[in-house]
Design a protein around this motif. Structure first.
Motif, PDB file in Angstrom:
ATOM      1  N   LEU A 189       0.838  -1.205   0.000  1.00 42.72           N
ATOM      2  CA  LEU A 189       0.000   0.000   0.000  1.00 42.72           C
ATOM      3  C   LEU A 189       0.874   1.258   0.000  1.00 42.72           C
ATOM      4  O   LEU A 189       0.587   2.230  -0.702  1.00 42.72           O
ATOM      5  N   ILE A 190       1.960   1.236   0.773  1.00 45.22           N
ATOM      6  CA  ILE A 190       2.869   2.381   0.804  1.00 45.22           C
ATOM      7  C   ILE A 190       3.496   2.602  -0.568  1.00 45.22           C
ATOM      8  O   ILE A 190       3.586   3.739  -1.064  1.00 45.22           O
ATOM      9  N   ALA A 191       3.895   1.509  -1.219  1.00 53.37           N
ATOM     10  CA  ALA A 191       4.469   1.619  -2.557  1.00 53.37           C
ATOM     11  C   ALA A 191       3.435   2.143  -3.553  1.00 53.37           C
ATOM     12  O   ALA A 191       3.758   2.954  -4.436  1.00 53.37           O
ATOM     13  N   PHE A 192       2.206   1.673  -3.397  1.00 49.76           N
ATOM     14  CA  PHE A 192       1.127   2.132  -4.286  1.00 49.76           C
ATOM     15  C   PHE A 192       0.919   3.639  -4.138  1.00 49.76           C
ATOM     16  O   PHE A 192       0.766   4.366  -5.125  1.00 49.76           O
ATOM     17  N   ALA A 193       0.921   4.125  -2.893  1.00 50.85           N
ATOM     18  CA  ALA A 193       0.712   5.550  -2.638  1.00 50.85           C
ATOM     19  C   ALA A 193       1.846   6.389  -3.220  1.00 50.85           C
ATOM     20  O   ALA A 193       1.624   7.455  -3.802  1.00 50.85           O
TER      21      ALA A 193
ATOM     22  N   HIS B 168       3.735   5.598  -5.750  1.00 51.55           N
ATOM     23  CA  HIS B 168       3.628   5.558  -7.203  1.00 51.55           C
ATOM     24  C   HIS B 168       2.650   6.600  -7.720  1.00 51.55           C
ATOM     25  O   HIS B 168       2.894   7.266  -8.725  1.00 51.55           O
ATOM     26  N   TRP B 169       1.526   6.746  -7.006  1.00 53.40           N
ATOM     27  CA  TRP B 169       0.497   7.699  -7.430  1.00 53.40           C
ATOM     28  C   TRP B 169       0.677   9.077  -6.790  1.00 53.40           C
ATOM     29  O   TRP B 169      -0.153   9.965  -7.003  1.00 53.40           O
ATOM     30  N   ALA B 170       1.746   9.260  -6.023  1.00 53.50           N
ATOM     31  CA  ALA B 170       2.030  10.559  -5.393  1.00 53.50           C
ATOM     32  C   ALA B 170       0.837  11.056  -4.586  1.00 53.50           C
ATOM     33  O   ALA B 170       0.452  12.229  -4.663  1.00 53.50           O
ATOM     34  N   SER B 171       0.252  10.145  -3.812  1.00 52.59           N
ATOM     35  CA  SER B 171      -0.880  10.513  -2.965  1.00 52.59           C
ATOM     36  C   SER B 171      -0.547  10.179  -1.519  1.00 52.59           C
ATOM     37  O   SER B 171       0.379   9.425  -1.241  1.00 52.59           O
ATOM     38  N   VAL B 172      -1.306  10.753  -0.611  1.00 50.64           N
ATOM     39  CA  VAL B 172      -1.090  10.542   0.821  1.00 50.64           C
ATOM     40  C   VAL B 172      -2.270   9.761   1.377  1.00 50.64           C
ATOM     41  O   VAL B 172      -3.418  10.053   1.067  1.00 50.64           O
ATOM     42  N   LEU B 173      -1.991   8.754   2.234  1.00 50.71           N
ATOM     43  CA  LEU B 173      -3.054   7.933   2.798  1.00 50.71           C
ATOM     44  C   LEU B 173      -2.893   7.816   4.311  1.00 50.71           C
ATOM     45  O   LEU B 173      -1.768   7.785   4.806  1.00 50.71           O
TER      46      LEU B 173
END
Length: 257
Positions: free
Chosen positions: A228-232, A234-239
């Motif tokens: 999930l951290i890698a996914f975030a 990649h999309w330059a988003s914060v979760l």
């Protein structure tokens, strides 16, 4: 002893299902008992069992007949109904579908609505107590999964529905899956970004097991899954997880990079 007058029109029942005695017979039983007579001796007067006399004496006289309460189909399912109504956010018809599919219980819509009315009122009270959390355009996206029973080819199938809601406009993106695994969360997010034509600053979510490794309810600290951290990133988003203040998870956690 003063003899109490009992009206002939009164309804009464014999606890042991024997032939009913008149109110005058029962009053005579009580009078003789007060005079010190034994149960068997009293029973010979009206010609009944001494057990009958014992029951009337114990009851203090005749009692109005009450029909036994009929068992209800939803008895014992109160906790299950409350959990399902909360899961479906007050949708009683969705609860009724789950009731049939999982419990094999069929009830009318009106019956179910009466049964969940107290829980619906609790949901409304909670909604009124929730502070609406506003965000500027492009700031926040809320995501969640729900469940619905759908009919495909004449068979009932459980569908897992991914729902994404923009915090400012409340615009929705919905996609159905056959399960609720990590890849389905990622696929739902990617299709949301593609449909909306952009990526929000942060994505707000609950703490699903597919995305969160550990969640401390006391300190509210969260350990996110590495994928999930890698996914975030990649999309330059914060979760991150839903914040307790203001009940932000209600439109649908920011994952701090």
């Amino acid at each position: 002893m003063k003899r109490e007058r009992i009206t002939e029109g009164s309804l009464w029942s014999d606890p042991r299902g024997q032939v009913m005695k008149t109110p005058d017979d029962v009053a005579e039983m009580l009078r003789l008992r007060a005079c010190g007579w034994g149960l068997k001796r009293i029973a010979r007067q009206p010609g009944c069992s001494h057990h009958t006399v014992k029951d009337y004496v114990a009851a203090g006289g005749v009692k109005p007949f009450k029909s036994p309460e009929r068992p209800k189909r939803l008895d014992g399912l109160e906790g299950w109904l409350r959990e399902r109504l909360n899961r479906h956010r007050g949708n009683a018809d969705a609860v009724r579908q789950d009731l049939l599919a999982e419990k094999g219980v069929t009830v009318s819509r009106r019956t179910l609505q009466r049964a969940v009315q107290p829980y619906r009122q609790a949901l409304k009270a909670e909604a009124l107590a929730t502070t609406r959390f506003e965000t500027p355009p492009g700031r926040q996206l809320q995501i969640n999964f729900g469940e619905r029973l759908v009919e495909i080819g004449g068979a009932k199938v459980k569908a897992f529905v991914f729902v994404a809601t923009l915090g400012h406009s409340r615009r929705l993106h919905v996609r159905a899956f056959r399960a609720e695994r990590q890849e389905h969360w990622f696929a739902g997010l990617e299709s949301t970004f593609t449909t909306f034509g952009g990526v929000p600053e942060e994505v707000l979510m609950d703490n699903p097991r597919a995305l969160v490794v550990r969640h401390d309810a006391v300190s509210r600290s969260v350990q996110f899954n590495d994928k999930l951290i890698a996914f975030a990133k990649h999309w330059a988003s914060v979760l991150a997880p839903a914040r307790p203040i203001g009940r932000t998870k209600g439109k649908t956690a920011a994952l701090a990079t």
